[in-house]
Scaffold this motif. Structure first.
Motif, PDB file in Angstrom:
ATOM      1  N   THR A  85       0.832  -1.208   0.000  1.00 17.72           N
ATOM      2  CA  THR A  85       0.000   0.000   0.000  1.00 17.72           C
ATOM      3  C   THR A  85       0.862   1.252   0.000  1.00 17.72           C
ATOM      4  O   THR A  85       0.528   2.255  -0.644  1.00 17.72           O
ATOM      5  N   LEU A  86       1.985   1.221   0.696  1.00 13.88           N
ATOM      6  CA  LEU A  86       2.904   2.363   0.678  1.00 13.88           C
ATOM      7  C   LEU A  86       3.474   2.591  -0.719  1.00 13.88           C
ATOM      8  O   LEU A  86       3.653   3.741  -1.148  1.00 13.88           O
ATOM      9  N   ARG A  87       3.745   1.528  -1.436  1.00 13.75           N
ATOM     10  CA  ARG A  87       4.245   1.674  -2.804  1.00 13.75           C
ATOM     11  C   ARG A  87       3.193   2.303  -3.708  1.00 13.75           C
ATOM     12  O   ARG A  87       3.509   3.144  -4.555  1.00 13.75           O
ATOM     13  N   VAL A  88       1.950   1.927  -3.504  1.00 16.33           N
ATOM     14  CA  VAL A  88       0.862   2.540  -4.280  1.00 16.33           C
ATOM     15  C   VAL A  88       0.758   4.022  -3.925  1.00 16.33           C
ATOM     16  O   VAL A  88       0.606   4.889  -4.818  1.00 16.33           O
ATOM     17  N   ALA A  89       0.834   4.341  -2.634  1.00 15.23           N
ATOM     18  CA  ALA A  89       0.754   5.741  -2.201  1.00 15.23           C
ATOM     19  C   ALA A  89       1.907   6.553  -2.772  1.00 15.23           C
ATOM     20  O   ALA A  89       1.721   7.697  -3.213  1.00 15.23           O
ATOM     21  N   HIS A  93       1.458   9.806  -5.275  1.00 16.70           N
ATOM     22  CA  HIS A  93       1.863  11.152  -4.853  1.00 16.70           C
ATOM     23  C   HIS A  93       3.166  11.619  -5.483  1.00 16.70           C
ATOM     24  O   HIS A  93       3.651  12.704  -5.150  1.00 16.70           O
ATOM     25  N   THR A  94       3.732  10.816  -6.382  1.00 16.89           N
ATOM     26  CA  THR A  94       4.869  11.281  -7.175  1.00 16.89           C
ATOM     27  C   THR A  94       4.474  11.462  -8.640  1.00 16.89           C
ATOM     28  O   THR A  94       5.343  11.646  -9.497  1.00 16.89           O
ATOM     29  N   ALA A  99      -1.357   5.615 -11.488  1.00 23.01           N
ATOM     30  CA  ALA A  99      -2.008   5.665 -10.174  1.00 23.01           C
ATOM     31  C   ALA A  99      -2.791   6.962  -9.975  1.00 23.01           C
ATOM     32  O   ALA A  99      -3.302   7.218  -8.894  1.00 23.01           O
ATOM     33  N   SER A 100      -2.906   7.755 -11.033  1.00 22.31           N
ATOM     34  CA  SER A 100      -3.502   9.086 -10.892  1.00 22.31           C
ATOM     35  C   SER A 100      -5.011   9.044 -10.640  1.00 22.31           C
ATOM     36  O   SER A 100      -5.581  10.023 -10.161  1.00 22.31           O
ATOM     37  N   ASN A 101      -5.665   7.945 -10.984  1.00 23.85           N
ATOM     38  CA  ASN A 101      -7.121   7.874 -10.808  1.00 23.85           C
ATOM     39  C   ASN A 101      -7.528   7.286  -9.457  1.00 23.85           C
ATOM     40  O   ASN A 101      -8.713   7.066  -9.198  1.00 23.85           O
ATOM     41  N   LEU A 102      -6.546   7.028  -8.581  1.00 23.92           N
ATOM     42  CA  LEU A 102      -6.868   6.465  -7.280  1.00 23.92           C
ATOM     43  C   LEU A 102      -7.387   7.544  -6.339  1.00 23.92           C
ATOM     44  O   LEU A 102      -7.088   8.727  -6.494  1.00 23.92           O
ATOM     45  N   SER A 103      -8.145   7.124  -5.352  1.00 20.42           N
ATOM     46  CA  SER A 103      -8.675   8.048  -4.345  1.00 20.42           C
ATOM     47  C   SER A 103      -7.668   8.208  -3.208  1.00 20.42           C
ATOM     48  O   SER A 103      -7.320   7.226  -2.542  1.00 20.42           O
ATOM     49  N   GLY A 104      -7.205   9.439  -2.997  1.00 20.83           N
ATOM     50  CA  GLY A 104      -6.266   9.699  -1.917  1.00 20.83           C
ATOM     51  C   GLY A 104      -6.858   9.394  -0.560  1.00 20.83           C
ATOM     52  O   GLY A 104      -6.172   8.865   0.319  1.00 20.83           O
TER      53      GLY A 104
END
Length: 220
Positions: A85-89, A93-94, A99-104
């Motif tokens: 999950t940290l890798r996805v985050a 955020h970079t 991953a731009s369509n994910l919900s923060g």
């Protein structure tokens, strides 16, 4: 609810074993609940904590706890989900377009859930260690964790760290953090500044105090 200011990450964590490890998760939760905090700060702090815990706590748990292997397996299972999950985050955020369509917010909620689960697992393990070790050993282990945290990698790594990988990943991450200009909210060992000599100043293209007219020159 604690805030990031209540649990500063710019100074070395001190205290007994339970306190030090408890503060580590309190800091994680404070960063996640602080809407003004960078999510990359969360990534850096949790990545460092996971690596430091593995480096310092895992070996002694294997040696001193009869069911240490089972307790570590439980921790690794949660850590695997947390690191993923940290890798996805980090990707989100970079600016990774994939991953731009994910919900923060959903990602933050997931991290909060995992950090709480991870905290419960590690609290059981640390409580068992605190009972198995004498006070001096427990204090020494708390300091060892603090030292590992100060040198830990700051990005999520899916593999377990032996000592060599721990150092290589930490060096790589520090270089990347510097190149990316990323803030790293992890305690670091204070280093004494050593002023370069004439040759050092010359090679760095910096003026040396002894240079005439402020221009660096190599020593004769």
């Amino acid at each position: 609810m604690p805030t990031a200011e209540d649990h500063p990450t710019s100074t070395q964590l001190t205290g007994d074993l339970k306190t030090v490890l408890g503060r580590a998760h309190e800091t994680s939760l404070a960063l996640l609940n602080d809407k003004g905090a960078s999510r990359l700060d969360v990534v850096a702090w949790l990545s460092a904590h996971v690596a430091a815990f593995e480096q310092s706590i895992y070996p002694i748990a294997r040696r001193r706890l009869p069911d240490g292997a089972a307790l570590l397996a439980e921790d690794r299972e949660v850590v695997a989900r947390l690191v993923h999950t940290l890798r996805v985050a980090e990707r989100m955020h970079t600016g990774d377009v994939l991953a731009s369509n994910l919900s923060g917010q959903r990602l933050t909620d997931r991290l909060l859930e995992l950090v709480n689960e991870h905290s419960r697992v590690q609290q059981r393990l640390v409580a068992r260690l605190a009972d198995a070790l004498d006070p001096a050993e427990a204090d020494s282990l708390a300091k060892e964790y603090g030292e590992a945290l100060a040198h830990a990698p700051t990005r999520p790594h899916p593999h377990l760290h032996n000592r060599m990988l721990f150092r290589l990943d930490a060096l790589r991450d520090r270089l990347l953090d510097t190149m990316d200009g990323r803030h790293v909210p992890v305690p670091r060992v204070a280093r004494t500044y050593i002023a370069p000599g004439r040759w050092g100043s010359y090679l760095l293209g910096q003026p040396h105090p002894d240079a005439e007219l402020g221009q660096p020159r190599p020593p004769r």
